[in-house]
Motif scaffolding. Sequence first.
Motif, PDB file in Angstrom:
ATOM      1  N   LEU A  51      53.174 -18.522  49.151  1.00  0.00           N
ATOM      2  CA  LEU A  51      53.195 -19.375  49.708  1.00  0.00           C
ATOM      3  C   LEU A  51      52.381 -19.735  50.907  1.00  0.00           C
ATOM      4  O   LEU A  51      52.483 -20.447  51.911  1.00  0.00           O
ATOM      5  CB  LEU A  51      54.093 -20.116  50.155  1.00  0.00           C
ATOM      6  N   LEU A  52      52.338 -18.312  51.226  1.00  0.00           N
ATOM      7  CA  LEU A  52      51.985 -18.142  52.696  1.00  0.00           C
ATOM      8  C   LEU A  52      50.228 -19.193  52.726  1.00  0.00           C
ATOM      9  O   LEU A  52      49.714 -19.059  51.985  1.00  0.00           O
ATOM     10  CB  LEU A  52      51.670 -16.632  53.581  1.00  0.00           C
ATOM     11  N   SER A  53      50.377 -20.085  53.981  1.00  0.00           N
ATOM     12  CA  SER A  53      49.467 -21.122  54.076  1.00  0.00           C
ATOM     13  C   SER A  53      48.215 -20.543  55.025  1.00  0.00           C
ATOM     14  O   SER A  53      48.661 -19.936  56.597  1.00  0.00           O
ATOM     15  CB  SER A  53      50.019 -22.152  54.651  1.00  0.00           C
ATOM     16  N   PRO A  54      46.910 -19.378  54.221  1.00  0.00           N
ATOM     17  CA  PRO A  54      46.024 -19.598  55.473  1.00  0.00           C
ATOM     18  C   PRO A  54      45.288 -20.419  56.063  1.00  0.00           C
ATOM     19  O   PRO A  54      44.591 -19.846  56.949  1.00  0.00           O
ATOM     20  CB  PRO A  54      45.419 -18.170  54.493  1.00  0.00           C
ATOM     21  N   TYR A  55      45.931 -21.504  56.728  1.00  0.00           N
ATOM     22  CA  TYR A  55      44.692 -22.307  56.710  1.00  0.00           C
ATOM     23  C   TYR A  55      45.510 -23.444  58.077  1.00  0.00           C
ATOM     24  O   TYR A  55      46.755 -23.549  58.004  1.00  0.00           O
ATOM     25  CB  TYR A  55      44.349 -23.808  56.181  1.00  0.00           C
ATOM     26  N   PHE A  56      44.468 -23.002  59.019  1.00  0.00           N
ATOM     27  CA  PHE A  56      45.709 -23.774  60.072  1.00  0.00           C
ATOM     28  C   PHE A  56      45.318 -25.156  60.606  1.00  0.00           C
ATOM     29  O   PHE A  56      46.233 -26.124  61.035  1.00  0.00           O
ATOM     30  CB  PHE A  56      44.657 -23.356  61.835  1.00  0.00           C
ATOM     31  N   HIS A  57      44.083 -25.805  59.954  1.00  0.00           N
ATOM     32  CA  HIS A  57      43.871 -27.411  60.379  1.00  0.00           C
ATOM     33  C   HIS A  57      45.020 -28.217  59.677  1.00  0.00           C
ATOM     34  O   HIS A  57      45.129 -28.921  60.635  1.00  0.00           O
ATOM     35  CB  HIS A  57      42.304 -27.157  60.426  1.00  0.00           C
ATOM     36  N   HIS A  58      45.520 -28.160  58.778  1.00  0.00           N
ATOM     37  CA  HIS A  58      46.681 -29.037  58.840  1.00  0.00           C
ATOM     38  C   HIS A  58      47.789 -29.089  58.383  1.00  0.00           C
ATOM     39  O   HIS A  58      48.336 -30.331  58.421  1.00  0.00           O
ATOM     40  CB  HIS A  58      46.458 -28.986  56.549  1.00  0.00           C
ATOM     41  N   LEU A  59      48.107 -27.770  59.015  1.00  0.00           N
ATOM     42  CA  LEU A  59      50.240 -28.223  59.434  1.00  0.00           C
ATOM     43  C   LEU A  59      50.110 -28.485  61.237  1.00  0.00           C
ATOM     44  O   LEU A  59      48.817 -28.896  62.049  1.00  0.00           O
ATOM     45  CB  LEU A  59      50.297 -26.582  59.678  1.00  0.00           C
ATOM     46  N   ASN A  60      50.782 -29.744  60.709  1.00  0.00           N
ATOM     47  CA  ASN A  60      51.204 -30.631  62.197  1.00  0.00           C
ATOM     48  C   ASN A  60      52.198 -29.000  63.207  1.00  0.00           C
ATOM     49  O   ASN A  60      53.485 -29.815  62.580  1.00  0.00           O
ATOM     50  CB  ASN A  60      51.514 -31.670  61.618  1.00  0.00           C
ATOM     51  N   ILE A  61      52.159 -28.852  63.841  1.00  0.00           N
ATOM     52  CA  ILE A  61      53.026 -27.473  63.842  1.00  0.00           C
ATOM     53  C   ILE A  61      52.401 -27.564  65.054  1.00  0.00           C
ATOM     54  O   ILE A  61      51.287 -26.966  65.502  1.00  0.00           O
ATOM     55  CB  ILE A  61      53.632 -26.462  63.199  1.00  0.00           C
ATOM     56  N   SER A  62      53.682 -26.981  66.158  1.00  0.00           N
ATOM     57  CA  SER A  62      52.726 -26.577  67.698  1.00  0.00           C
ATOM     58  C   SER A  62      53.506 -25.612  68.510  1.00  0.00           C
ATOM     59  O   SER A  62      54.793 -25.055  67.338  1.00  0.00           O
ATOM     60  CB  SER A  62      52.663 -27.580  68.282  1.00  0.00           C
ATOM     61  N   TYR A  63      53.910 -24.976  70.033  1.00  0.00           N
ATOM     62  CA  TYR A  63      54.244 -24.091  70.343  1.00  0.00           C
ATOM     63  C   TYR A  63      55.484 -24.996  71.056  1.00  0.00           C
ATOM     64  O   TYR A  63      54.698 -25.890  71.497  1.00  0.00           O
ATOM     65  CB  TYR A  63      53.313 -23.040  71.079  1.00  0.00           C
ATOM     66  N   GLU A  64      56.352 -24.589  71.460  1.00  0.00           N
ATOM     67  CA  GLU A  64      57.074 -25.476  72.330  1.00  0.00           C
ATOM     68  C   GLU A  64      56.844 -25.497  74.212  1.00  0.00           C
ATOM     69  O   GLU A  64      56.417 -24.863  74.763  1.00  0.00           O
ATOM     70  CB  GLU A  64      58.768 -24.568  72.573  1.00  0.00           C
ATOM     71  N   GLY A  65      56.033 -27.025  74.303  1.00  0.00           N
ATOM     72  CA  GLY A  65      55.637 -27.052  75.689  1.00  0.00           C
ATOM     73  C   GLY A  65      54.183 -27.476  75.178  1.00  0.00           C
ATOM     74  O   GLY A  65      53.211 -27.627  76.367  1.00  0.00           O
ATOM     75  N   GLU A  66      53.641 -26.920  73.738  1.00  0.00           N
ATOM     76  CA  GLU A  66      52.630 -26.830  73.382  1.00  0.00           C
ATOM     77  C   GLU A  66      51.472 -26.414  74.476  1.00  0.00           C
ATOM     78  O   GLU A  66      51.794 -25.309  74.623  1.00  0.00           O
ATOM     79  CB  GLU A  66      51.676 -28.856  74.129  1.00  0.00           C
ATOM     80  N   LYS A  67      50.312 -26.852  74.683  1.00  0.00           N
ATOM     81  CA  LYS A  67      49.284 -25.290  74.422  1.00  0.00           C
ATOM     82  C   LYS A  67      49.539 -25.332  76.168  1.00  0.00           C
ATOM     83  O   LYS A  67      49.086 -24.285  76.978  1.00  0.00           O
ATOM     84  CB  LYS A  67      48.125 -26.252  74.824  1.00  0.00           C
ATOM     85  N   PRO A  68      50.045 -26.517  77.229  1.00  0.00           N
ATOM     86  CA  PRO A  68      49.764 -26.048  78.601  1.00  0.00           C
ATOM     87  C   PRO A  68      51.004 -24.647  78.898  1.00  0.00           C
ATOM     88  O   PRO A  68      50.687 -24.032  79.424  1.00  0.00           O
ATOM     89  CB  PRO A  68      49.888 -27.164  79.081  1.00  0.00           C
ATOM     90  N   ALA A  69      51.851 -25.081  78.069  1.00  0.00           N
ATOM     91  CA  ALA A  69      52.455 -23.971  78.056  1.00  0.00           C
ATOM     92  C   ALA A  69      52.401 -22.518  77.756  1.00  0.00           C
ATOM     93  O   ALA A  69      52.470 -21.463  78.380  1.00  0.00           O
ATOM     94  CB  ALA A  69      54.206 -24.124  77.308  1.00  0.00           C
ATOM     95  N   MET A  70      51.122 -22.429  76.958  1.00  0.00           N
ATOM     96  CA  MET A  70      51.008 -21.393  76.404  1.00  0.00           C
ATOM     97  C   MET A  70      50.329 -21.045  77.735  1.00  0.00           C
ATOM     98  O   MET A  70      49.894 -19.527  78.283  1.00  0.00           O
ATOM     99  CB  MET A  70      50.227 -21.153  74.968  1.00  0.00           C
ATOM    100  N   VAL A  71      49.343 -21.600  78.000  1.00  0.00           N
ATOM    101  CA  VAL A  71      48.210 -21.263  79.189  1.00  0.00           C
ATOM    102  C   VAL A  71      49.024 -20.583  80.343  1.00  0.00           C
ATOM    103  O   VAL A  71      48.898 -19.401  80.501  1.00  0.00           O
ATOM    104  CB  VAL A  71      47.231 -22.443  79.407  1.00  0.00           C
ATOM    105  N   LYS A  72      49.680 -21.661  80.461  1.00  0.00           N
ATOM    106  CA  LYS A  72      50.962 -20.741  81.749  1.00  0.00           C
ATOM    107  C   LYS A  72      51.292 -19.455  81.333  1.00  0.00           C
ATOM    108  O   LYS A  72      51.365 -18.302  82.759  1.00  0.00           O
ATOM    109  CB  LYS A  72      51.872 -21.925  82.295  1.00  0.00           C
ATOM    110  N   GLU A  73      51.947 -19.038  79.924  1.00  0.00           N
ATOM    111  CA  GLU A  73      52.057 -17.802  80.319  1.00  0.00           C
ATOM    112  C   GLU A  73      51.046 -16.747  80.614  1.00  0.00           C
ATOM    113  O   GLU A  73      50.897 -15.923  80.779  1.00  0.00           O
ATOM    114  CB  GLU A  73      52.766 -17.223  78.792  1.00  0.00           C
ATOM    115  N   TYR A  74      49.632 -17.037  79.544  1.00  0.00           N
ATOM    116  CA  TYR A  74      48.995 -16.071  80.286  1.00  0.00           C
ATOM    117  C   TYR A  74      47.926 -16.266  81.051  1.00  0.00           C
ATOM    118  O   TYR A  74      48.044 -15.168  82.031  1.00  0.00           O
ATOM    119  CB  TYR A  74      47.799 -16.625  78.704  1.00  0.00           C
ATOM    120  N   LYS A  75      48.375 -17.518  81.920  1.00  0.00           N
ATOM    121  CA  LYS A  75      47.689 -16.829  83.447  1.00  0.00           C
ATOM    122  C   LYS A  75      48.690 -16.537  84.259  1.00  0.00           C
ATOM    123  O   LYS A  75      48.190 -16.115  85.272  1.00  0.00           O
ATOM    124  CB  LYS A  75      47.178 -18.964  83.943  1.00  0.00           C
TER     125      LYS A  75
END
Length: 166
Positions: A51-75
């Motif tokens: 049942l693995l969904s290979p499509y990204f765009h229709h899922l209403n899911i995210s990362y804790e802290g949203e994109k700013p938290a991810m960007v902060k980790e990489y920076k």
Amino acid sequence: MKNVIFTLSIIILFLGCEKPLKEQHIPVHIGLIEYDAKKDTLGFEVCHEDLLSPYFHHLNISYEGEKPAMVKEYKNRFKPSDSLENGFITIRFIVNCKGKAGRFRVIQIDEHYNLKTFSDETVMQLYHITRSLKGWDIFERNHESYDYIRYVTFKIHNGEIKDIMP
């Protein structure tokens, strides 16, 4: 006349196939990340391989802290390369029904979308930072948890991260 040309086009198309259509292998899910014992960590399991969904765009899911938290980790953790590399590095992976990530795959292309190989230093930094991210949302629908595929794409210019997508 249009019907005759259309019919002839279809016949030529079918005659030109290397194999009859029923013998051609067409994957059920294009973009699926299959298990590879040489690349994947032992212990990571998907909950519903079928049942693995290979499509990204229709899922209403995210990362804790949203994109700013991810960007902060990489920076905070990425050290720019001395090489003046340009292009895109995409890391695709599966987040299982428990919110754990695995089956990481790296795709590297230049600014003209041709395959390219970045320095190991650049790729491995991004790979290890991405693997260490914790806090992926669990995808639930109808009181059932499912696995899903995510990706992070890095725009690299002169060895530095210029953008992180999505």
